[in-house]
Design a protein around this motif. Sequence first.
Motif, PDB file in Angstrom:
ATOM      1  N   ASP A 195      35.178 -77.449   9.877  1.00 33.97           N
ATOM      2  CA  ASP A 195      34.834 -78.594   9.037  1.00 33.97           C
ATOM      3  C   ASP A 195      34.013 -78.164   7.828  1.00 33.97           C
ATOM      4  O   ASP A 195      34.091 -78.775   6.761  1.00 33.97           O
ATOM      5  CB  ASP A 195      34.042 -79.623   9.856  1.00 33.97           C
ATOM      6  CG  ASP A 195      34.901 -80.310  10.903  1.00 33.97           C
ATOM      7  OD1 ASP A 195      36.135 -80.242  10.790  1.00 33.97           O
ATOM      8  OD2 ASP A 195      34.323 -80.887  11.848  1.00 33.97           O
ATOM      9  N   ARG A 196      33.241 -77.115   8.000  1.00 33.13           N
ATOM     10  CA  ARG A 196      32.372 -76.647   6.912  1.00 33.13           C
ATOM     11  C   ARG A 196      33.187 -76.203   5.707  1.00 33.13           C
ATOM     12  O   ARG A 196      32.910 -76.593   4.571  1.00 33.13           O
ATOM     13  CB  ARG A 196      31.483 -75.514   7.433  1.00 33.13           C
ATOM     14  CG  ARG A 196      30.585 -74.897   6.389  1.00 33.13           C
ATOM     15  CD  ARG A 196      29.630 -73.907   7.036  1.00 33.13           C
ATOM     16  NE  ARG A 196      28.522 -74.600   7.685  1.00 33.13           N
ATOM     17  CZ  ARG A 196      27.511 -73.982   8.308  1.00 33.13           C
ATOM     18  NH1 ARG A 196      27.485 -72.673   8.376  1.00 33.13           N
ATOM     19  NH2 ARG A 196      26.541 -74.677   8.850  1.00 33.13           N
ATOM     20  N   ILE A 197      34.191 -75.384   5.949  1.00 37.52           N
ATOM     21  CA  ILE A 197      35.024 -74.906   4.836  1.00 37.52           C
ATOM     22  C   ILE A 197      35.905 -76.029   4.304  1.00 37.52           C
ATOM     23  O   ILE A 197      36.147 -76.125   3.097  1.00 37.52           O
ATOM     24  CB  ILE A 197      35.864 -73.694   5.283  1.00 37.52           C
ATOM     25  CG1 ILE A 197      34.947 -72.544   5.711  1.00 37.52           C
ATOM     26  CG2 ILE A 197      36.777 -73.233   4.144  1.00 37.52           C
ATOM     27  CD1 ILE A 197      33.955 -72.103   4.655  1.00 37.52           C
ATOM     28  N   SER A 199      35.005 -79.098   4.152  1.00 38.37           N
ATOM     29  CA  SER A 199      34.088 -79.888   3.313  1.00 38.37           C
ATOM     30  C   SER A 199      33.906 -79.230   1.951  1.00 38.37           C
ATOM     31  O   SER A 199      33.848 -79.917   0.919  1.00 38.37           O
ATOM     32  CB  SER A 199      32.734 -80.039   4.010  1.00 38.37           C
ATOM     33  OG  SER A 199      32.853 -80.786   5.195  1.00 38.37           O
ATOM     34  N   ALA A 200      33.818 -77.922   1.937  1.00 38.12           N
ATOM     35  CA  ALA A 200      33.677 -77.199   0.670  1.00 38.12           C
ATOM     36  C   ALA A 200      34.906 -77.404  -0.213  1.00 38.12           C
ATOM     37  O   ALA A 200      34.787 -77.603  -1.431  1.00 38.12           O
ATOM     38  CB  ALA A 200      33.449 -75.715   0.935  1.00 38.12           C
ATOM     39  N   TYR A 203      34.887 -80.898  -1.584  1.00 38.33           N
ATOM     40  CA  TYR A 203      33.891 -80.974  -2.660  1.00 38.33           C
ATOM     41  C   TYR A 203      34.471 -80.366  -3.943  1.00 38.33           C
ATOM     42  O   TYR A 203      34.345 -80.942  -5.031  1.00 38.33           O
ATOM     43  CB  TYR A 203      32.631 -80.228  -2.248  1.00 38.33           C
ATOM     44  CG  TYR A 203      31.562 -80.177  -3.307  1.00 38.33           C
ATOM     45  CD1 TYR A 203      30.632 -81.208  -3.438  1.00 38.33           C
ATOM     46  CD2 TYR A 203      31.476 -79.100  -4.189  1.00 38.33           C
ATOM     47  CE1 TYR A 203      29.644 -81.172  -4.415  1.00 38.33           C
ATOM     48  CE2 TYR A 203      30.502 -79.042  -5.174  1.00 38.33           C
ATOM     49  CZ  TYR A 203      29.583 -80.083  -5.278  1.00 38.33           C
ATOM     50  OH  TYR A 203      28.621 -80.030  -6.260  1.00 38.33           O
ATOM     51  N   VAL A 221      27.419 -76.314   1.598  1.00 40.28           N
ATOM     52  CA  VAL A 221      27.661 -76.235   3.048  1.00 40.28           C
ATOM     53  C   VAL A 221      26.561 -75.436   3.764  1.00 40.28           C
ATOM     54  O   VAL A 221      26.717 -75.020   4.907  1.00 40.28           O
ATOM     55  CB  VAL A 221      29.045 -75.618   3.346  1.00 40.28           C
ATOM     56  CG1 VAL A 221      30.144 -76.517   2.833  1.00 40.28           C
ATOM     57  CG2 VAL A 221      29.183 -74.225   2.734  1.00 40.28           C
ATOM     58  N   HIS A 222      25.449 -75.191   3.055  1.00 40.12           N
ATOM     59  CA  HIS A 222      24.246 -74.579   3.642  1.00 40.12           C
ATOM     60  C   HIS A 222      24.494 -73.165   4.184  1.00 40.12           C
ATOM     61  O   HIS A 222      24.130 -72.817   5.301  1.00 40.12           O
ATOM     62  CB  HIS A 222      23.697 -75.467   4.770  1.00 40.12           C
ATOM     63  CG  HIS A 222      23.514 -76.902   4.364  1.00 40.12           C
ATOM     64  ND1 HIS A 222      22.598 -77.288   3.406  1.00 40.12           N
ATOM     65  CD2 HIS A 222      24.162 -78.034   4.768  1.00 40.12           C
ATOM     66  CE1 HIS A 222      22.665 -78.612   3.246  1.00 40.12           C
ATOM     67  NE2 HIS A 222      23.603 -79.069   4.040  1.00 40.12           N
ATOM     68  N   PHE A 228      29.209 -67.428   2.801  1.00 37.27           N
ATOM     69  CA  PHE A 228      30.264 -68.392   2.463  1.00 37.27           C
ATOM     70  C   PHE A 228      31.554 -67.676   2.076  1.00 37.27           C
ATOM     71  O   PHE A 228      32.639 -68.023   2.550  1.00 37.27           O
ATOM     72  CB  PHE A 228      29.803 -69.297   1.327  1.00 37.27           C
ATOM     73  CG  PHE A 228      30.884 -70.226   0.838  1.00 37.27           C
ATOM     74  CD1 PHE A 228      31.233 -71.353   1.567  1.00 37.27           C
ATOM     75  CD2 PHE A 228      31.564 -69.963  -0.343  1.00 37.27           C
ATOM     76  CE1 PHE A 228      32.233 -72.196   1.125  1.00 37.27           C
ATOM     77  CE2 PHE A 228      32.564 -70.803  -0.790  1.00 37.27           C
ATOM     78  CZ  PHE A 228      32.898 -71.925  -0.052  1.00 37.27           C
TER      79      PHE A 228
END
Length: 302
Positions: A195-197, A199-200, A203, A221-222, A228
């Motif tokens: 989900d993190r990637i 979300s990136a 964005y 994504v912190h 990253f």
Amino acid sequence: MGSSRWRAASYANLVAPEPFYSIENFSPAGGLVRSSLGFAVDTRPLEAPRLADTWIIIGVNDPRVSETPPDVLEFVRQACAQARRTVGLCTGGFVLAEAGLLAGRRATTHWAYAKDMQQRYADIAVEDDRIYIVDGSIWTSAGMTAALDLAVGMVEKDLGADVARSVAHKLVMHQHRSGGQSQHSEMLDLAPKSDRIQSALNYARSHLNRPISVEELADFVHLSPRQFTRVFTAETGQSPAKAIEGLRLEAARLMIEQSRHSLEVVAREVGFRDRRHLREAFMRGFGVPPQAVRRDARRVPG
């Protein structure tokens, strides 16, 4: 062809000044034919040669393990020779290929089987990244929803753009895609695992109209920029910079196909420096300039 595809013709009959299409279903033996979804379709037997304006040949789940009976191929050859138009939906193009009707022509099919078609039939110019292709009297389409786009394309050819737009609206199609459009989506091709990637990427796609740095995405994504980049490349197979250019190209292509904005405006809206930068990216990514994509999108099929 599924009931939603037939609905394009039935809606066209409602919208047009008078009914234009009459539809019949055929199978080798006739009678009820059970679909892969379990419902049965009543069909008439193939009786050679039958006259029809348009023959639509549907496909099978896996053409690599299916062979068309010789008598069916002979019927297809004879019947299609007398028809104004012949259509191979999805893997139905393999039936047309077996019958020799695609020899020397451009054609497409479901992307999963396009390479197999090209290997088996070297005399066909298979274009594996097209929604549908019209080559003379022969129409072929990619899979699934591409058949809807082809159906509306036929309505446009037969009854004009106004009727086609009305049919597309009744089918709740957000946009009737031209045959020259790609079967693929850049977001789907990247297919991140986390989900993190994802979300990136979401964005980035929401901010394509300005420069986007790795540092900005990493901060969103912190993660550190180094973390990253490593995770992004491992999950997508591309660097962040290459992936963002792919998203810009896809957004630009859609704008060019679906709007009348100038290429300068398109370039600015999706984050390319100028029209020249847009052209360079198109040549790298698609092998054609943006003007060619616009011409293809505006061309009336057939």
